[in-house]
Design a protein around this motif. Structure first.
Motif, PDB file in Angstrom:
ATOM      1  N   THR A  49       0.813  -1.223   0.000  1.00 10.29           N
ATOM      2  CA  THR A  49       0.000   0.000   0.000  1.00 10.29           C
ATOM      3  C   THR A  49       0.840   1.263   0.000  1.00 10.29           C
ATOM      4  OG1 THR A  49      -0.226  -0.163   2.397  1.00 10.29           O
ATOM      5  CG2 THR A  49      -2.021  -1.047   1.057  1.00 10.29           C
ATOM      6  N   SER A  50       2.046   1.224   0.543  1.00 10.13           N
ATOM      7  CA  SER A  50       2.864   2.440   0.525  1.00 10.13           C
ATOM      8  C   SER A  50       3.246   2.811  -0.903  1.00 10.13           C
ATOM      9  CB  SER A  50       4.117   2.271   1.398  1.00 10.13           C
ATOM     10  OG  SER A  50       4.937   1.225   0.914  1.00 10.13           O
ATOM     11  N   ASN A  54       1.745   6.178  -2.714  1.00  9.01           N
ATOM     12  CA  ASN A  54       2.697   7.157  -3.227  1.00  9.01           C
ATOM     13  C   ASN A  54       2.478   7.421  -4.708  1.00  9.01           C
ATOM     14  OD1 ASN A  54       4.160   7.933  -0.927  1.00  9.01           O
ATOM     15  ND2 ASN A  54       5.356   6.049  -0.996  1.00  9.01           N
ATOM     16  N   ARG A  55       2.161   6.369  -5.472  1.00  9.69           N
ATOM     17  CA  ARG A  55       1.886   6.542  -6.903  1.00  9.69           C
ATOM     18  C   ARG A  55       0.631   7.379  -7.106  1.00  9.69           C
ATOM     19  NH1 ARG A  55       1.716   1.330  -8.921  1.00  9.69           N
ATOM     20  NH2 ARG A  55      -0.514   1.244  -8.509  1.00  9.69           N
ATOM     21  N   ILE A  56      -0.433   7.078  -6.373  1.00 11.61           N
ATOM     22  CA  ILE A  56      -1.693   7.809  -6.502  1.00 11.61           C
ATOM     23  C   ILE A  56      -1.508   9.271  -6.093  1.00 11.61           C
ATOM     24  CG2 ILE A  56      -4.047   7.969  -5.545  1.00 11.61           C
ATOM     25  CD1 ILE A  56      -3.617   5.706  -7.592  1.00 11.61           C
ATOM     26  N   VAL A  63      -6.800  11.034  -1.539  1.00 13.49           N
ATOM     27  CA  VAL A  63      -6.901   9.775  -0.808  1.00 13.49           C
ATOM     28  C   VAL A  63      -7.641  10.054   0.489  1.00 13.49           C
ATOM     29  CG1 VAL A  63      -5.611   7.921   0.326  1.00 13.49           C
ATOM     30  CG2 VAL A  63      -4.728   8.940  -1.781  1.00 13.49           C
ATOM     31  N   LEU A  64      -8.646   9.252   0.764  1.00  8.46           N
ATOM     32  CA  LEU A  64      -9.408   9.383   2.003  1.00  8.46           C
ATOM     33  C   LEU A  64      -8.964   8.298   2.968  1.00  8.46           C
ATOM     34  CD1 LEU A  64     -11.773  10.543   3.680  1.00  8.46           C
ATOM     35  CD2 LEU A  64     -13.244   8.872   2.531  1.00  8.46           C
TER      36      LEU A  64
END
Length: 78
Positions: A49-50, A54-56, A63-64
């Motif tokens: 997920t990191s 980071n990509r998003i 991001v919520l």
């Protein structure tokens, strides 16, 4: 590993089930096989997920985050 943790947990639960409740023991192999089947079904959905976040975020997307994972936080019981 999953197998070690599950085996220990089932041994503990079986001692309680048989000793205190006079119930049939849980079958380790059956539960382990079921867990392995779930693992394969879930595997495509597991990511780092990191890296993903980071990509998003790098794309400027929002991001919520939900921050209320805990006990005694709901309106009825906390």
């Amino acid at each position: 590993t999953l197998e070690e943790h599950l085996r220990g947990t089932i041994e503990e639960r079986n001692a309680y089930l048989q000793g205190m409740l006079q119930e049939s023991p849980l079958d380790f192999a059956e539960i382990f096989d079921r867990a392995c089947a779930y693992r394969e079904r879930l595997r495509p959905h597991v990511i780092d997920t990191s890296i993903y976040l980071n990509r998003i975020l790098g794309q400027g997307k929002r991001v919520l985050f939900e921050g209320a994972q805990g006990t005694m936080l709901d309106v009825d019981h906390g």
